[in-house]
Write a protein that holds these residues in place. Structure first.
Motif, PDB file in Angstrom:
ATOM      1  N   CYS A 239       0.828  -1.213   0.000  1.00 57.58           N
ATOM      2  CA  CYS A 239       0.000   0.000   0.000  1.00 57.58           C
ATOM      3  C   CYS A 239       0.863   1.265   0.000  1.00 57.58           C
ATOM      4  O   CYS A 239       0.608   2.194  -0.769  1.00 57.58           O
ATOM      5  N   ASP A 240       1.878   1.313   0.832  1.00 63.61           N
ATOM      6  CA  ASP A 240       2.729   2.504   0.940  1.00 63.61           C
ATOM      7  C   ASP A 240       3.436   2.810  -0.380  1.00 63.61           C
ATOM      8  O   ASP A 240       3.516   3.967  -0.810  1.00 63.61           O
ATOM      9  N   SER A 241       3.956   1.768  -1.034  1.00 65.32           N
ATOM     10  CA  SER A 241       4.657   1.970  -2.309  1.00 65.32           C
ATOM     11  C   SER A 241       3.704   2.430  -3.396  1.00 65.32           C
ATOM     12  O   SER A 241       4.054   3.296  -4.221  1.00 65.32           O
ATOM     13  N   ALA A 242       2.491   1.864  -3.415  1.00 70.11           N
ATOM     14  CA  ALA A 242       1.489   2.281  -4.406  1.00 70.11           C
ATOM     15  C   ALA A 242       1.153   3.755  -4.223  1.00 70.11           C
ATOM     16  O   ALA A 242       1.065   4.524  -5.201  1.00 70.11           O
ATOM     17  N   ILE A 243       0.966   4.175  -2.973  1.00 70.40           N
ATOM     18  CA  ILE A 243       0.678   5.597  -2.688  1.00 70.40           C
ATOM     19  C   ILE A 243       1.844   6.469  -3.122  1.00 70.40           C
ATOM     20  O   ILE A 243       1.656   7.553  -3.702  1.00 70.40           O
ATOM     21  N   ALA A 244       3.063   6.000  -2.882  1.00 71.17           N
ATOM     22  CA  ALA A 244       4.255   6.783  -3.224  1.00 71.17           C
ATOM     23  C   ALA A 244       4.331   7.044  -4.723  1.00 71.17           C
ATOM     24  O   ALA A 244       4.631   8.173  -5.155  1.00 71.17           O
ATOM     25  N   TYR A 245       4.051   6.038  -5.541  1.00 69.60           N
ATOM     26  CA  TYR A 245       4.135   6.233  -6.993  1.00 69.60           C
ATOM     27  C   TYR A 245       2.993   7.086  -7.520  1.00 69.60           C
ATOM     28  O   TYR A 245       3.159   7.806  -8.512  1.00 69.60           O
ATOM     29  N   LEU A 246       1.831   7.024  -6.880  1.00 67.37           N
ATOM     30  CA  LEU A 246       0.754   7.937  -7.265  1.00 67.37           C
ATOM     31  C   LEU A 246       1.125   9.375  -6.898  1.00 67.37           C
ATOM     32  O   LEU A 246       0.847  10.319  -7.662  1.00 67.37           O
ATOM     33  N   ASP A 247       1.727   9.561  -5.732  1.00 68.19           N
ATOM     34  CA  ASP A 247       2.197  10.896  -5.341  1.00 68.19           C
ATOM     35  C   ASP A 247       3.226  11.422  -6.342  1.00 68.19           C
ATOM     36  O   ASP A 247       3.215  12.613  -6.706  1.00 68.19           O
ATOM     37  N   ASN A 248       4.114  10.541  -6.796  1.00 71.42           N
ATOM     38  CA  ASN A 248       5.108  10.938  -7.799  1.00 71.42           C
ATOM     39  C   ASN A 248       4.432  11.401  -9.084  1.00 71.42           C
ATOM     40  O   ASN A 248       4.851  12.398  -9.700  1.00 71.42           O
ATOM     41  N   ASN A 249       3.386  10.687  -9.471  1.00 75.08           N
ATOM     42  CA  ASN A 249       2.681  11.066 -10.703  1.00 75.08           C
ATOM     43  C   ASN A 249       1.925  12.378 -10.536  1.00 75.08           C
ATOM     44  O   ASN A 249       1.800  13.162 -11.483  1.00 75.08           O
ATOM     45  N   ILE A 250       1.372  12.601  -9.340  1.00 73.91           N
ATOM     46  CA  ILE A 250       0.678  13.877  -9.090  1.00 73.91           C
ATOM     47  C   ILE A 250       1.667  15.029  -9.188  1.00 73.91           C
ATOM     48  O   ILE A 250       1.386  16.081  -9.788  1.00 73.91           O
ATOM     49  N   GLU A 251       2.852  14.839  -8.610  1.00 76.98           N
ATOM     50  CA  GLU A 251       3.891  15.881  -8.687  1.00 76.98           C
ATOM     51  C   GLU A 251       4.341  16.088 -10.131  1.00 76.98           C
ATOM     52  O   GLU A 251       4.520  17.230 -10.586  1.00 76.98           O
ATOM     53  N   LEU A 252       4.535  14.979 -10.864  1.00 73.71           N
ATOM     54  CA  LEU A 252       4.957  15.079 -12.264  1.00 73.71           C
ATOM     55  C   LEU A 252       3.901  15.786 -13.102  1.00 73.71           C
ATOM     56  O   LEU A 252       4.214  16.684 -13.903  1.00 73.71           O
ATOM     57  N   ALA A 253       2.623  15.374 -12.909  1.00 80.41           N
ATOM     58  CA  ALA A 253       1.536  15.976 -13.680  1.00 80.41           C
ATOM     59  C   ALA A 253       1.377  17.454 -13.355  1.00 80.41           C
ATOM     60  O   ALA A 253       1.094  18.282 -14.230  1.00 80.41           O
ATOM     61  N   THR A 254       1.570  17.813 -12.075  1.00 79.70           N
ATOM     62  CA  THR A 254       1.490  19.230 -11.662  1.00 79.70           C
ATOM     63  C   THR A 254       2.616  20.037 -12.293  1.00 79.70           C
ATOM     64  O   THR A 254       2.414  21.182 -12.744  1.00 79.70           O
ATOM     65  N   ALA A 255       3.792  19.436 -12.356  1.00 74.31           N
ATOM     66  CA  ALA A 255       4.955  20.129 -12.917  1.00 74.31           C
ATOM     67  C   ALA A 255       4.769  20.419 -14.406  1.00 74.31           C
ATOM     68  O   ALA A 255       5.151  21.493 -14.894  1.00 74.31           O
ATOM     69  N   VAL A 256       4.168  19.483 -15.148  1.00 74.55           N
ATOM     70  CA  VAL A 256       3.972  19.690 -16.589  1.00 74.55           C
ATOM     71  C   VAL A 256       2.624  20.362 -16.881  1.00 74.55           C
ATOM     72  O   VAL A 256       2.338  20.705 -18.027  1.00 74.55           O
ATOM     73  N   GLY A 257       1.788  20.507 -15.846  1.00 71.52           N
ATOM     74  CA  GLY A 257       0.505  21.191 -16.011  1.00 71.52           C
ATOM     75  C   GLY A 257      -0.546  20.375 -16.734  1.00 71.52           C
ATOM     76  O   GLY A 257      -1.445  20.941 -17.379  1.00 71.52           O
ATOM     77  N   ASN A 258      -0.488  19.050 -16.636  1.00 62.84           N
ATOM     78  CA  ASN A 258      -1.463  18.181 -17.299  1.00 62.84           C
ATOM     79  C   ASN A 258      -2.601  17.885 -16.319  1.00 62.84           C
ATOM     80  O   ASN A 258      -2.479  17.060 -15.409  1.00 62.84           O
TER      81      ASN A 258
END
Length: 416
Positions: A85-104
């Protein structure tokens, strides 16, 4: 033999032959397959670990803010979702940060929805609801609106299911039902999700025949050893539970558990439910084994909800198992005392037999000596008898000659 039992169980399940699970021998066979699957669980975990390892290697080669990195993170989330569960949350958090950075915006909302669903599944309801409430409805793409409603339905449905307060339970279930109505309008009718909702609705309305019919349709599309099959068999067990058919329920839970383990899923809802049923049916040792294995896997998965759910059952089974062990130990002590007493008695018997054996041996030796003496006397007596016999023979010879001589002299005297 293992593969034959497994194939038999799979065919029975897929073809909908419910009576095939009816007798004890077939349930025992399923439980034996489950026992062996648990022993081999590390094999399936290694397979998932290898997939994760390959994805992580790909991730190191992807550009920091690229679509490729986003998609690899998403694949890693899918691998970790039933595994950690913790690792799954971590990779979703990474994607949220990535998506926020590119503005998607679409990526941001998609990742947040997946995170919300995962949080609700792990028991973090308020975090899930807060995340959903923070999404601007106007910015949700049409392709994600269905997923948005399903996340709300899931969060409030879980809250209603596990709430201890009656009024709150009714409130959450009502909100969940409102979102279900919206989902029914948008969900394509030929999808697994739609059939699952239909089955749940039929089950809630106590139309078990219709629920089983839909479940059979879902089961025909599922493959053994996959998460989908495990989920379908778990839902099937719920129908048997409501029909109070515990043996069929346990068979379905066993098949679901086998698929969970073969899929390297760490969230073993089916297994700890099966453990509780086995405990209720008096199979304490097996229940303890299953519950202990499920608990260890759940701790590694680290989902708060499952830890809370399984802790109570584990403590109950553990207490009963320890009590059973204490009784066995007490019985073992009594048996040990009895064995010790018998050992002492046996030792005394051996000593007595040894003494008697020595006496018997001495008597035998004395008897042999007497026999030897008697034999010697017999030999002497025989020799004496032989001597007497010879002496008698000589005497007879001399007497005969004397009488013959006397007869001769008488004849001569008479003649004279």
């Amino acid at each position: 033999m293992k593969h034959r039992l497994l194939i038999l169980s799979i065919l029975c399940a897929i073809m909908g032959f419910v009576p095939a699970f009816a007798n004890n021998n077939q349930l025992d066979s399923l439980l034996n397959v489950l026992d062996r699957t648990i022993k081999n669980h590390q094999i399936y975990k290694n397979q998932r670990e290898q997939r994760i390892k390959r994805l992580k290697i790909q991730l190191t080669k992807a550009l920091p803010q690229s679509k490729e990195r986003y998609l690899i993170n998403e694949k890693l989330y899918e691998e970790y979702k039933p595994y950690s569960c913790d690792s799954a949350i971590a990779y979703l958090d990474n994607n949220i940060e990535l998506a926020t950075a590119v503005g998607n915006i679409s990526w941001i909302i998609d990742s947040k929805l997946k995170l919300s669903y995962l949080l609700a599944s792990s028991g973090m309801y308020m975090e899930s609801i807060d995340l959903l409430n923070g999404i601007d409805k106007k910015k949700i793409p049409a392709t994600l609106r269905l997923q948005y409603y399903m996340c709300y339905d899931h969060a409030y449905g879980e809250m209603g299911c596990y709430s201890q307060d009656r009024l709150s339970k009714v409130k959450y279930e009502k909100i969940s039902q409102n979102y279900k109505n919206l989902i029914y309008q948008l969900l394509p009718k030929n999808t697994e999700e739609y059939r699952q909702m239909q089955e749940t609705s039929a089950r809630d309305c106590k139309d078990y025949k219709q629920a089983m019919k839909i479940n059979n349709e879902r089961l025909a599309q599922a493959q053994m050893g996959t998460p989908t099959y495990a989920l379908v068999m778990y839902h099937r067990s719920l129908i048997y539970n409501l029909e109070r058919n515990s043996r069929e329920e346990m068979s379905c839970l066993a098949l679901s558990s086998i698929s969970d383990i073969q899929s390297a899923i760490m969230d073993h809802a089916s297994l700890w439910t099966l453990a509780k049923l086995l405990y209720d049916n008096g199979d304490i040792e097996r229940a303890y084994t299953y519950m202990r294995f499920s608990w260890n896997e759940t701790k590694l998965y680290n989902a708060r909800l499952r830890n809370i759910q399984s802790a109570g059952i584990l403590s109950l089974i553990d207490a009963t198992f320890q009590s059973m062990i204490e009784k066995k130990n007490h019985k073992l002590q009594l048996n040990l005392i009895l064995i010790s007493f018998l050992f002492v008695a046996l030792a005394l018997a051996f000593i007595y037999i040894g003494i008697q054996f020595r006496k018997l041996s001495a008597a035998k030796n004395a008897l042999q000596q007497v026999n030897f003496k008697l034999q010697s006397l017999n030999d002497e007596l025989k020799s004496t008898n032989d001597d007497l016999s010879e002496s008698n023979h000589i005497k007879e010879e001399y007497i005969g000659r004397f009488l013959n001589l006397c007869s001769t002299y008488i004849d001569k005297l008479n003649a004279y």
